[in-house]
Every structure is written in structure tokens, then in C-alpha cells.
Design a protein around this motif. Structure first.
Motif, PDB file in Angstrom:
ATOM      1  N   ILE A   1       0.768  -1.354  -0.087  1.00  0.00           N
ATOM      2  CA  ILE A   1       0.071  -0.104   0.021  1.00  0.00           C
ATOM      3  C   ILE A   1       0.496   0.801   0.378  1.00  0.00           C
ATOM      4  O   ILE A   1       0.440   2.327  -0.248  1.00  0.00           O
ATOM      5  CB  ILE A   1      -1.134  -0.217   1.346  1.00  0.00           C
ATOM      6  CG1 ILE A   1      -2.170   0.980   1.536  1.00  0.00           C
ATOM      7  CG2 ILE A   1      -0.398   0.531   2.526  1.00  0.00           C
ATOM      8  CD1 ILE A   1      -3.113   0.717  -0.733  1.00  0.00           C
ATOM      9  N   ASP A   2       2.342   0.939   0.207  1.00  0.00           N
ATOM     10  CA  ASP A   2       2.896   2.372   0.057  1.00  0.00           C
ATOM     11  C   ASP A   2       2.966   3.323  -1.387  1.00  0.00           C
ATOM     12  O   ASP A   2       3.778   4.050  -1.927  1.00  0.00           O
ATOM     13  CB  ASP A   2       4.529   1.532   0.418  1.00  0.00           C
ATOM     14  CG  ASP A   2       4.613   1.885   2.065  1.00  0.00           C
ATOM     15  OD1 ASP A   2       3.176   1.917   2.757  1.00  0.00           O
ATOM     16  OD2 ASP A   2       5.688   1.732   2.893  1.00  0.00           O
ATOM     17  N   ALA A   3       2.579   1.802  -2.756  1.00  0.00           N
ATOM     18  CA  ALA A   3       2.204   2.317  -3.236  1.00  0.00           C
ATOM     19  C   ALA A   3       1.243   3.266  -3.577  1.00  0.00           C
ATOM     20  O   ALA A   3       1.203   3.550  -5.069  1.00  0.00           O
ATOM     21  CB  ALA A   3       3.632   1.502  -4.617  1.00  0.00           C
ATOM     22  N   LYS A   4       0.663   3.467  -3.222  1.00  0.00           N
ATOM     23  CA  LYS A   4      -0.784   3.489  -2.955  1.00  0.00           C
ATOM     24  C   LYS A   4      -1.380   2.929  -3.946  1.00  0.00           C
ATOM     25  O   LYS A   4      -1.446   1.440  -4.320  1.00  0.00           O
ATOM     26  CB  LYS A   4      -0.787   5.041  -3.500  1.00  0.00           C
ATOM     27  CG  LYS A   4       0.213   6.249  -2.363  1.00  0.00           C
ATOM     28  CD  LYS A   4       0.472   7.183  -2.204  1.00  0.00           C
ATOM     29  CE  LYS A   4       0.903   8.652  -1.097  1.00  0.00           C
ATOM     30  NZ  LYS A   4       1.714   9.701  -1.311  1.00  0.00           N
ATOM     31  N   LYS A   5      -2.241   4.335  -5.308  1.00  0.00           N
ATOM     32  CA  LYS A   5      -2.626   3.306  -6.361  1.00  0.00           C
ATOM     33  C   LYS A   5      -1.981   2.159  -6.958  1.00  0.00           C
ATOM     34  O   LYS A   5      -2.841   1.184  -7.597  1.00  0.00           O
ATOM     35  CB  LYS A   5      -3.338   4.098  -7.449  1.00  0.00           C
ATOM     36  CG  LYS A   5      -4.535   5.163  -6.267  1.00  0.00           C
ATOM     37  CD  LYS A   5      -4.302   6.323  -7.752  1.00  0.00           C
ATOM     38  CE  LYS A   5      -5.209   7.718  -6.438  1.00  0.00           C
ATOM     39  NZ  LYS A   5      -5.712   8.823  -7.205  1.00  0.00           N
TER      40      LYS A   5
ATOM     41  N   VAL B   1      -3.018   6.052 -13.057  1.00  0.00           N
ATOM     42  CA  VAL B   1      -1.672   4.979 -13.020  1.00  0.00           C
ATOM     43  C   VAL B   1      -0.622   5.322 -13.049  1.00  0.00           C
ATOM     44  O   VAL B   1      -0.140   6.531 -13.582  1.00  0.00           O
ATOM     45  CB  VAL B   1      -2.062   3.870 -14.191  1.00  0.00           C
ATOM     46  CG1 VAL B   1      -0.440   2.999 -13.576  1.00  0.00           C
ATOM     47  CG2 VAL B   1      -2.968   3.151 -14.264  1.00  0.00           C
ATOM     48  N   LEU B   2       0.694   5.376 -12.469  1.00  0.00           N
ATOM     49  CA  LEU B   2       1.783   5.652 -12.170  1.00  0.00           C
ATOM     50  C   LEU B   2       1.828   7.627 -12.012  1.00  0.00           C
ATOM     51  O   LEU B   2       2.185   7.797 -12.429  1.00  0.00           O
ATOM     52  CB  LEU B   2       2.816   5.170 -12.798  1.00  0.00           C
ATOM     53  CG  LEU B   2       3.980   3.804 -13.402  1.00  0.00           C
ATOM     54  CD1 LEU B   2       4.028   3.698 -14.443  1.00  0.00           C
ATOM     55  CD2 LEU B   2       4.181   3.318 -11.907  1.00  0.00           C
ATOM     56  N   GLU B   3       1.048   7.416 -10.755  1.00  0.00           N
ATOM     57  CA  GLU B   3       1.206   9.245 -10.963  1.00  0.00           C
ATOM     58  C   GLU B   3       2.116  10.368 -10.365  1.00  0.00           C
ATOM     59  O   GLU B   3       2.580  10.951 -10.742  1.00  0.00           O
ATOM     60  CB  GLU B   3      -0.204   9.591  -9.514  1.00  0.00           C
ATOM     61  CG  GLU B   3      -0.776  11.335  -9.831  1.00  0.00           C
ATOM     62  CD  GLU B   3      -1.701  10.871  -8.212  1.00  0.00           C
ATOM     63  OE1 GLU B   3      -2.107  11.979  -8.080  1.00  0.00           O
ATOM     64  OE2 GLU B   3      -2.192   9.676  -7.781  1.00  0.00           O
TER      65      GLU B   3
ATOM     66  N   MET C   1       9.467   5.034  -9.938  1.00  0.00           N
ATOM     67  CA  MET C   1      10.696   4.589  -8.996  1.00  0.00           C
ATOM     68  C   MET C   1      10.063   4.766  -7.442  1.00  0.00           C
ATOM     69  O   MET C   1      10.552   3.390  -5.675  1.00  0.00           O
ATOM     70  CB  MET C   1      11.426   6.033  -8.799  1.00  0.00           C
ATOM     71  CG  MET C   1      12.936   6.627  -9.925  1.00  0.00           C
ATOM     72  SD  MET C   1      13.452   4.474  -9.530  1.00  0.00           S
ATOM     73  CE  MET C   1      14.401   4.634  -8.442  1.00  0.00           C
ATOM     74  N   PRO C   2       8.882   5.321  -7.062  1.00  0.00           N
ATOM     75  CA  PRO C   2       8.302   4.337  -5.606  1.00  0.00           C
ATOM     76  C   PRO C   2       7.376   3.486  -5.637  1.00  0.00           C
ATOM     77  O   PRO C   2       8.114   2.475  -4.682  1.00  0.00           O
ATOM     78  CB  PRO C   2       7.269   5.753  -5.060  1.00  0.00           C
ATOM     79  CG  PRO C   2       7.902   7.072  -6.502  1.00  0.00           C
ATOM     80  CD  PRO C   2       8.208   6.196  -7.398  1.00  0.00           C
ATOM     81  N   VAL C   3       6.693   2.998  -7.202  1.00  0.00           N
ATOM     82  CA  VAL C   3       6.684   1.819  -6.698  1.00  0.00           C
ATOM     83  C   VAL C   3       7.421   0.424  -7.209  1.00  0.00           C
ATOM     84  O   VAL C   3       7.673  -0.287  -6.356  1.00  0.00           O
ATOM     85  CB  VAL C   3       6.001   1.466  -8.808  1.00  0.00           C
ATOM     86  CG1 VAL C   3       5.340  -0.216  -8.977  1.00  0.00           C
ATOM     87  CG2 VAL C   3       4.632   2.043  -8.776  1.00  0.00           C
ATOM     88  N   LEU C   4       8.839   0.720  -7.761  1.00  0.00           N
ATOM     89  CA  LEU C   4      10.075  -0.105  -7.538  1.00  0.00           C
ATOM     90  C   LEU C   4      11.237  -0.239  -6.627  1.00  0.00           C
ATOM     91  O   LEU C   4      11.169  -1.617  -6.052  1.00  0.00           O
ATOM     92  CB  LEU C   4      11.510   0.273  -8.634  1.00  0.00           C
ATOM     93  CG  LEU C   4      10.614   0.332 -10.190  1.00  0.00           C
ATOM     94  CD1 LEU C   4      12.320   1.054 -10.995  1.00  0.00           C
ATOM     95  CD2 LEU C   4      11.460  -1.507 -10.692  1.00  0.00           C
ATOM     96  N   LYS C   5      10.833   0.949  -5.856  1.00  0.00           N
ATOM     97  CA  LYS C   5      11.233   0.300  -4.313  1.00  0.00           C
ATOM     98  C   LYS C   5      10.269  -0.341  -3.313  1.00  0.00           C
ATOM     99  O   LYS C   5      10.748  -0.828  -2.515  1.00  0.00           O
ATOM    100  CB  LYS C   5      10.891   2.078  -3.827  1.00  0.00           C
ATOM    101  CG  LYS C   5      11.894   2.208  -2.690  1.00  0.00           C
ATOM    102  CD  LYS C   5      11.294   3.784  -1.196  1.00  0.00           C
ATOM    103  CE  LYS C   5      11.884   3.427  -0.335  1.00  0.00           C
ATOM    104  NZ  LYS C   5      12.077   4.652   0.321  1.00  0.00           N
ATOM    105  N   VAL C   6       8.558  -0.229  -3.727  1.00  0.00           N
ATOM    106  CA  VAL C   6       8.112  -1.332  -3.087  1.00  0.00           C
ATOM    107  C   VAL C   6       8.163  -2.613  -2.820  1.00  0.00           C
ATOM    108  O   VAL C   6       8.256  -3.258  -2.431  1.00  0.00           O
ATOM    109  CB  VAL C   6       6.781  -0.685  -3.208  1.00  0.00           C
ATOM    110  CG1 VAL C   6       6.120  -2.101  -2.112  1.00  0.00           C
ATOM    111  CG2 VAL C   6       6.230   0.460  -1.622  1.00  0.00           C
TER     112      VAL C   6
END
Length: 366
Positions: free
Chosen positions: A30-34, A173-175, A179-184
């Protein structure tokens, strides 16, 4: 090792139940939000590479448990220390999932029941099943997998029929970029739940058809990943990102919103059954790995004798692991990822494979 065998279908079922286990409970990624679903997808894809590492080690030593072949790879002393670390990891992970179960049960259904009682009752059933051996675990998994799968399908249909899904909650998507998605993905979903399947290296020697091991593991991880992606897509589209993040158990919150024709509601009890099944098998497999690992390391003739003492240790660790649920989640998602999961699930297996590759190459050339 006990003289038992499981089929590739049983391995597939146990892996799916294991990976979905406690991952269905929490707001995964959920840290990647949407974009939580995307973080789960990336974590799953990267985990397939590590799955090949685990399988290659099994391919080098098909008749040995990991607690035995690490001693062949690293030598007696270093191998024994690493084998002990993995046994402790299996017990630690089992205690974490047991705590998840107790907290879910108390917050959702039995608020007056002491946590110790809830955990102890489940642990007793797990000890009983582990004493019966891997064949019983495999057959039980086949039986209960169909029940859990049926619940999932019914739940999905009811959520769609209820008209609860709002796809605008998933946009854009990807708002915030990739990078935040890859980190999570690389700090959370890669380890929990996907590379936790390293525990199945303790079960692969029992497979009756070793040639099917790789494909079975890949397919099980793929199906688990798809199910977890769908679950998070539904949670966020029904509850929204903020409510999903704030909810301790978002899937239960989603199911509680189901209302069909003004009479079909409060179905969360049925879905708690499905969650309990997944958690039950996840703890059982981790605990079984700890029991047979300990028996092989210390040359105990009857592994079932170890079930009660090790079960008590898992139970007490689950009680003392954290003072409350928030602390327990923080430890699991922020601390354990780097201290436990990164070295044991990624670094050590890759190093072991490199050493095993060199040693086996010397044998073939020599």
C-alpha cells in the motif's frame, strides 16, 4: 527424512495456499498507493529469478534437505551455522503468521478472548498435523484448496454484483512515477510473500516427480501473484487508497461492504474461514520445515518428537514478538525485510549457488 512422497499437484496447492496465506490479510504494497498492484506484479516477476536459484540448488542435491547440502557446500562448521539460521528463520516466520492470525481473530470476531488462547488452539492443531507428516499436509491442502478457491470466486461475483467497484480509485496509474513502485516491489513484495517460498526447498526432496518441480513452482507463484493483484485492485477500487491503508485487514473491510438485494450481507465470517485456511497452511509448512530441519541437523530419529517443544517455542515467540499489532506490522514490513529476508532469501542462496556451481564444475571436469 520421513519415507513419504507428495505429487506435483499437492506441491502446487501448498505453494498457492502458502503465498496467499497472510498476504491476503494485510494492505500489501500500500506504500505504492494506487499502484500497489503494479508493485506486487514486479515483486512476483523478480521473485521468479530467485525461484530459479532455489530450484538449481535442489537440482544439484535432489536427495538432500537444504540443512544437509549447505554443509556440503560450505563445510561442516559454516554449513551448520547457516542451517541453524534457516531453522530459526522458519520458526520466526511461523510465529509472525501465528500472531497475524490471533490479531485478526480477536479484532474481527472474539474481542474478549486472550491472544494466547487463540494462538495456542491453532498451534495445537498444527502440531497434530505436522506430526502426521508431509503426505497428510499435502492431502489436506488439496481438500481445502477447492473450498478456499470457491469462496474467492463467490466473493468476487458478489462484489461485482453489489456495484461496489469504482475504477476511478485506481487512476491515474503511476501518478508519482515508477521509482516509488520499484522501491516498494524490491523492499517489500519481493520478500513478502514471494521469496518466502524458500521454505519449499525443505519439501522438494519429497516430490515424487522431481522433473516437474520448476514448472510447478513457477505456476504456483504466477497464480498466487495474480490472486494477490486482483485482491488489491478490488480493495482499492472499493475502499479507496486512504481507507485501504488505514484498515488493519482491508479484505475483511471490503467483504463487509457487500450487500445484495437487502438481505445478503455480513459475509465476512465466511471469508475469515478462507483466510484461516491460508494462514493454517502457511504456519504448518514453516513449522514442518523447522521440525525436519532440526531433526536432520541433530540426527533425531523420530522428527515428530520435536513437534511439541518447537511448537511451544513458536507460540511464545508469537506472544512476545511485539507489544501491539502496529509494532508487529512495523517490525515485519520495515525491520525484518533488511535484517532477515534480504540476507536469507536473496544473498545467501545466490552465494550458495555460485559455490555449488564451482564445486560441481570441478567434479565434472576432474
Amino acid at each position: 527424512m520421513e519415507k513419504a512422497k507428495i505429487s506435483s499437484i499437492q506441491l502446487f496447492v501448498l505453494m498457492v495456499l502458502f503465498e496467499m496465506g497472510s498476504a491476503l490479510l494485510v494492505p500489501l504494497a500500500i506504500d505504492a498507493k494506487k499502484d500497489a498492484w503494479l508493485a506486487i506484479l514486479i515483486g512476483m516477476v523478480v521473485s521468479l529469478v530467485l525461484l530459479l536459484v532455489y530450484h538449481k540448488l535442489y537440482w544439484y542435491y535432489p536427495d538432500l534437505l537444504p540443512t544437509e547440502y549447505v554443509q556440503k557446500i560450505l563445510g561442516k562448521v559454516a554449513g551448520t551455522i547457516l542451517a541453524l539460521l534457516y531453522i530459526f528463520y522458519f520458526m520466526y516466520d511461523a510465529s509472525r503468521v501465528l500472531r497475524d492470525f490471533g490479531e485478526m481473530l480477536l479484532s474481527s470476531a472474539y474481542p474478549e478472548t486472550p491472544l494466547f488462547i487463540a494462538n495456542a488452539l491453532l498451534m495445537l492443531v498444527i502440531i497434530y498435523m505436522v506430526r502426521k507428516g508431509i503426505e497428510v499436509i499435502g492431502r489436506s491442502g488439496e481438500l481445502l484448496f477447492m473450498f478456499m478457491f470457491s469462496l474467492s470466486v463467490v466473493g468476487f461475483i458478489l462484489i461485482v454484483v453489489s456495484g461496489l467497484i469504482d475504477f476511478s480509485n485506481l487512476q491515474p496509474v503511476l501518478e508519482e512515477g515508477l521509482m516509488p513502485v520499484l522501491k516498494v516491489a524490491l523492499t517489500q513484495t519481493l520478500y513478502f510473500p514471494f521469496t518466502e517460498v524458500i521454505v519449499f526447498t525443505m519439501i522438494l526432496p519429497y516430490l515424487n516427480n522431481p522433473k516437474k518441480a520448476k514448472l510447478t513452482m513457477m505456476c504456483a507463484t504466477g497464480l498466487s501473484g495474480i490472486n494477490l493483484i486482483l485482491t488489491m485492485l478490488i480493495n482499492i477500487s472499493v475502499l479507496g487508497v486512504d481507507l485501504t491503508a488505514r484498515s488493519q485487514f482491508p479484505l475483511l473491510s471490503t467483504v463487509q461492504t457487500i450487500q445484495v438485494a437487502d438481505f445478503l450481507e455480513r459475509l465476512d465470517v465466511f471469508f475469515m474461514l478462507g483466510l484461516v485456511i491460508g494462514i493454517f497452511f502457511k504456519i504448518s509448512i514453516l513449522f514442518y520445515a523447522a521440525v525436519i530441519g532440526t531433526s536432520s541437523l541433530f540426527k533425531v530419529q523420530s522428527p515428530s518428537r520435536l513437534a511439541y517443544p518447537l511448537g511451544l517455542i513458536v507460540l511464545f515467540i508469537s506472544m512476545s514478538i511485539a507489544s501491539n499489532f502496529q509494532e508487529h506490522i512495523h517490525e515485519g514490513m520495515k525491520v525484518a525485510m533488511y535484517v532477515v529476508h534480504l540476507p536469507l532469501l536473496v544473498i545467501f542462496p545466490i552465494l550458495l549457488l555460485l559455490i555449488a556451481f564451482v564445486k560441481n564444475r570441478k567434479k565434472t571436469t576432474g
